[in-house]
Design an enzyme around this catalytic site. Structure first.
Site, mmCIF file in Angstrom:
data_model
loop_
_atom_site.group_PDB
_atom_site.id
_atom_site.type_symbol
_atom_site.label_atom_id
_atom_site.label_comp_id
_atom_site.label_asym_id
_atom_site.label_seq_id
_atom_site.Cartn_x
_atom_site.Cartn_y
_atom_site.Cartn_z
ATOM 1 N N HIS A 124 0.351 -0.760 -2.916
ATOM 2 C CA HIS A 124 1.517 -1.637 -3.029
ATOM 3 C C HIS A 124 2.755 -1.004 -2.405
ATOM 4 O O HIS A 124 3.871 -1.394 -2.712
ATOM 5 C CB HIS A 124 1.805 -2.004 -4.494
ATOM 6 C CG HIS A 124 0.575 -2.413 -5.255
ATOM 7 N ND1 HIS A 124 -0.181 -1.519 -5.967
ATOM 8 C CD2 HIS A 124 -0.037 -3.606 -5.363
ATOM 9 C CE1 HIS A 124 -1.217 -2.147 -6.504
ATOM 10 N NE2 HIS A 124 -1.159 -3.409 -6.154
HETATM 11 S S1 FES Z 1 1.691 1.398 -5.272
HETATM 12 FE FE1 FES Z 1 0.460 0.304 -6.642
HETATM 13 S S2 FES Z 1 -1.107 1.709 -7.133
HETATM 14 FE FE2 FES Z 1 0.189 2.811 -5.808
#
Ligand code: FES
Length: 188
Positions: free
Chosen positions: A153
Site C-alpha cells: 500500500h
Molecule cells: S503498506 Fe500496507 S502492508 Fe505495507
C-alpha cells in the site's frame, strides 16, 4: 487359605474367554485412541524449526557494508542492515519533526540491555507495520539512502527502518539482540 491373586471370573477360576476378549478390545482401543490423539497434540507444540531458531547467532562479517540481508528468526523475516558510517551520520542528524514515529537513530541500534550497539548494524523486523507485508530493501522514496518500500500500500521507510510516508503507523520494530563478540550478534 484364600488365593488373593485371582480376581477375574468366579472365585478360584482363571480369566474366562469373555474376559480375554474385553481385555484385548480395550488394548486395541487404547492404541487407536493414542494414534488419533497424537496429531492433535502435535499441533500444540511449536514447529521443530521454530524451536530450533528461538535465538540465532549471526557473524556480521558476512554482511558487506552497504547491504541488507534477510534472515528468518522465530519463523519471521528480519532485516540486518550494514550501513556505511557516512549514512549513519545522516540518519543520526534526521530532525525528529520529520518523523511520524519519532525515534533517534541511536535508540534503534541499542542492544537488548539498552547499551550502545554497533551503530553500523541495524537489526529489525521485516514486516511492514501496516498489514505485515515484507518491504523491499533499497527501494521507495528513501531507497537511494538505503530505505525500504512496502509495495502493498506504499509505505516508505528510511534506511533506519523509520516510517516516513504511507499508511504504516510505526517504525519497523528493532529485534532484541546482544553482542557476544565485537562482530557476532545473538538475536533473540
Ligand atoms: S503498506 Fe500496507 S502492508 Fe505495507
Amino acid at each position: 487359605v484364600t488365593d488373593m491373586t485371582t480376581n477375574h471370573g468366579a472365585e478360584g477360576e482363571e480369566p474366562s474367554r469373555r474376559d480375554f476378549i474385553h481385555i484385548a478390545t480395550g488394548a486395541v482401543f487404547g492404541v487407536g485412541a493414542a494414534a488419533v490423539a497424537w496429531p492433535f497434540v502435535d499441533q500444540w507444540n511449536p514447529a521443530l524449526d521454530t524451536r530450533a531458531l528461538a535465538s540465532i547467532n549471526v557473524d556480521l562479517n558476512t554482511i558487506p557494508e552497504g547491504s541488507v540481508t534477510k534472515k528468518l528468526w522465530r519463523g519471521k523475516p528480519i532485516f540486518i542492515a550494514h550501513l556505511p558510517k557516512s549514512r549513519v551520520a545522516e540518519l543520526e542528524a534526521t530532525p525528529m519533526s520529520d518523523l511520524k514515529d519519532p525515534q533517534t537513530y541511536t535508540d534503534r541500534v541499542k542492544t537488548e540491555g539498552g547499551e550502545a550497539g554497533n551503530p553500523q548494524f541495524l537489526i529489525m523486523a521485516a514486516n511492514c507495520t501496516h498489514l505485515g507485508c515484507v518491504p523491499l530493501a533499497d527501494a521507495g522514496d528513501f531507497g537511494t539512502a538505503g530505505g525500504y518500500l512496502c509495495p502493498c500500500h506504499g509505505s516508505h521507510y528510511d534506511a533506519a527502518g523509520r516510517i516516513r510516508k504511507g499508511p504504516a503507523p510505526l517504525n519497523l520494530p528493532v529485534i532484541p539482540h546482544t553482542y557476544t563478540t565485537a562482530t557476532t550478534v545473538k538475536i533473540g
